[in-house]
Write a protein that holds these residues in place. Sequence first.
Motif, PDB file in Angstrom:
ATOM      1  N   THR A  15     -33.274  62.083 -35.132  1.00 36.29           N
ATOM      2  CA  THR A  15     -31.922  62.050 -35.698  1.00 36.29           C
ATOM      3  C   THR A  15     -30.975  61.287 -34.779  1.00 36.29           C
ATOM      4  N   LEU A  16     -30.995  61.622 -33.506  1.00 33.64           N
ATOM      5  CA  LEU A  16     -30.121  60.934 -32.548  1.00 33.64           C
ATOM      6  C   LEU A  16     -30.485  59.457 -32.429  1.00 33.64           C
ATOM      7  N   GLY A  17     -31.786  59.165 -32.371  1.00 36.13           N
ATOM      8  CA  GLY A  17     -32.227  57.769 -32.289  1.00 36.13           C
ATOM      9  C   GLY A  17     -31.840  56.961 -33.520  1.00 36.13           C
ATOM     10  N   GLY A  18     -31.981  57.559 -34.695  1.00 35.55           N
ATOM     11  CA  GLY A  18     -31.619  56.868 -35.930  1.00 35.55           C
ATOM     12  C   GLY A  18     -30.130  56.583 -36.027  1.00 35.55           C
ATOM     13  N   CYS A  20     -28.022  56.281 -33.467  1.00 34.80           N
ATOM     14  CA  CYS A  20     -27.694  55.243 -32.472  1.00 34.80           C
ATOM     15  C   CYS A  20     -28.149  53.863 -32.941  1.00 34.80           C
ATOM     16  N   ALA A  21     -29.345  53.785 -33.509  1.00 37.23           N
ATOM     17  CA  ALA A  21     -29.850  52.501 -33.992  1.00 37.23           C
ATOM     18  C   ALA A  21     -28.981  51.951 -35.116  1.00 37.23           C
ATOM     19  N   ALA A  22     -28.524  52.818 -35.999  1.00 39.56           N
ATOM     20  CA  ALA A  22     -27.674  52.373 -37.102  1.00 39.56           C
ATOM     21  C   ALA A  22     -26.333  51.859 -36.591  1.00 39.56           C
ATOM     22  N   ILE A  23     -25.745  52.560 -35.643  1.00 38.85           N
ATOM     23  CA  ILE A  23     -24.441  52.145 -35.111  1.00 38.85           C
ATOM     24  C   ILE A  23     -24.552  50.813 -34.378  1.00 38.85           C
ATOM     25  N   VAL A  24     -25.632  50.630 -33.624  1.00 36.86           N
ATOM     26  CA  VAL A  24     -25.807  49.402 -32.852  1.00 36.86           C
ATOM     27  C   VAL A  24     -26.113  48.201 -33.752  1.00 36.86           C
ATOM     28  N   SER A  25     -26.935  48.403 -34.773  1.00 33.80           N
ATOM     29  CA  SER A  25     -27.387  47.265 -35.582  1.00 33.80           C
ATOM     30  C   SER A  25     -26.458  46.912 -36.739  1.00 33.80           C
ATOM     31  N   VAL A  65     -24.862  55.133 -45.145  1.00 32.42           N
ATOM     32  CA  VAL A  65     -26.171  54.997 -45.790  1.00 32.42           C
ATOM     33  C   VAL A  65     -27.214  54.541 -44.780  1.00 32.42           C
ATOM     34  N   ARG A  66     -26.835  53.585 -43.938  1.00 34.33           N
ATOM     35  CA  ARG A  66     -27.761  53.082 -42.911  1.00 34.33           C
ATOM     36  C   ARG A  66     -28.132  54.206 -41.940  1.00 34.33           C
ATOM     37  N   MET A  67     -27.171  55.032 -41.552  1.00 29.95           N
ATOM     38  CA  MET A  67     -27.461  56.142 -40.651  1.00 29.95           C
ATOM     39  C   MET A  67     -28.432  57.125 -41.298  1.00 29.95           C
ATOM     40  N   PHE A  68     -28.241  57.406 -42.574  1.00 33.27           N
ATOM     41  CA  PHE A  68     -29.137  58.327 -43.271  1.00 33.27           C
ATOM     42  C   PHE A  68     -30.571  57.792 -43.285  1.00 33.27           C
ATOM     43  N   PHE A  69     -30.746  56.539 -43.675  1.00 37.91           N
ATOM     44  CA  PHE A  69     -32.096  55.989 -43.782  1.00 37.91           C
ATOM     45  C   PHE A  69     -32.746  55.780 -42.411  1.00 37.91           C
ATOM     46  N   TYR A  70     -32.009  55.304 -41.440  1.00 42.82           N
ATOM     47  CA  TYR A  70     -32.577  55.125 -40.101  1.00 42.82           C
ATOM     48  C   TYR A  70     -32.993  56.476 -39.515  1.00 42.82           C
ATOM     49  N   THR A  71     -32.143  57.484 -39.696  1.00 43.69           N
ATOM     50  CA  THR A  71     -32.463  58.817 -39.204  1.00 43.69           C
ATOM     51  C   THR A  71     -33.723  59.346 -39.870  1.00 43.69           C
ATOM     52  N   LEU A  72     -33.824  59.154 -41.176  1.00 47.22           N
ATOM     53  CA  LEU A  72     -35.004  59.600 -41.908  1.00 47.22           C
ATOM     54  C   LEU A  72     -36.269  58.907 -41.414  1.00 47.22           C
ATOM     55  N   ILE A  73     -36.212  57.602 -41.262  1.00 51.68           N
ATOM     56  CA  ILE A  73     -37.386  56.832 -40.854  1.00 51.68           C
ATOM     57  C   ILE A  73     -37.822  57.183 -39.426  1.00 51.68           C
ATOM     58  N   VAL A  74     -36.881  57.220 -38.498  1.00 46.02           N
ATOM     59  CA  VAL A  74     -37.229  57.502 -37.099  1.00 46.02           C
ATOM     60  C   VAL A  74     -37.729  58.933 -36.955  1.00 46.02           C
ATOM     61  N   SER A  75     -37.089  59.886 -37.622  1.00 45.71           N
ATOM     62  CA  SER A  75     -37.545  61.278 -37.554  1.00 45.71           C
ATOM     63  C   SER A  75     -38.949  61.424 -38.115  1.00 45.71           C
ATOM     64  N   LEU A  76     -39.230  60.774 -39.226  1.00 45.84           N
ATOM     65  CA  LEU A  76     -40.576  60.839 -39.795  1.00 45.84           C
ATOM     66  C   LEU A  76     -41.614  60.224 -38.856  1.00 45.84           C
ATOM     67  N   GLN A  77     -41.263  59.139 -38.198  1.00 45.30           N
ATOM     68  CA  GLN A  77     -42.188  58.539 -37.230  1.00 45.30           C
ATOM     69  C   GLN A  77     -42.494  59.512 -36.096  1.00 45.30           C
ATOM     70  N   PHE A  78     -41.472  60.167 -35.578  1.00 44.55           N
ATOM     71  CA  PHE A  78     -41.677  61.128 -34.492  1.00 44.55           C
ATOM     72  C   PHE A  78     -42.510  62.313 -34.968  1.00 44.55           C
ATOM     73  N   LEU A  79     -42.250  62.792 -36.195  1.00 39.93           N
ATOM     74  CA  LEU A  79     -43.007  63.917 -36.719  1.00 39.93           C
ATOM     75  C   LEU A  79     -44.469  63.549 -36.952  1.00 39.93           C
ATOM     76  N   VAL A  80     -44.737  62.352 -37.445  1.00 40.12           N
ATOM     77  CA  VAL A  80     -46.118  61.904 -37.633  1.00 40.12           C
ATOM     78  C   VAL A  80     -46.818  61.796 -36.281  1.00 40.12           C
TER      79      VAL A  80
END
Length: 113
Positions: A15-18, A20-25, A65-80
Amino acid sequence: EDIQLSLLISLAGGTLGGICAAIVSNPADATISAMKKAKSDDGPLATFKKLAGGESGGLFRGLGVRMFFYTLIVSLQFLVYDAIRFSLGIGADDLKLYLDVLGGALSEKGGPI
């Protein structure tokens, strides 16, 4: 090792990584999108300055919207990653040992570092 705690930490880190990535990009993506939409000869810096001045919604348009999707993608990667790690029985100590051995091998004479 507690699986629930590890998964919770992965979720929080994702969540935190997603976020931060959304805000930076987002400013760079907004600049590129504005350049494509305008179809003018303005370069990236001129377009960035226009967006920073508040034109067309600014640099952070669509950030939610970008924060939601980035958070979802990064969290899923960490969970996998954690799910695979737990299913293979690899603990934190195993990973530390691997990195120590790898670091030692790379620092020896003839290594890439």
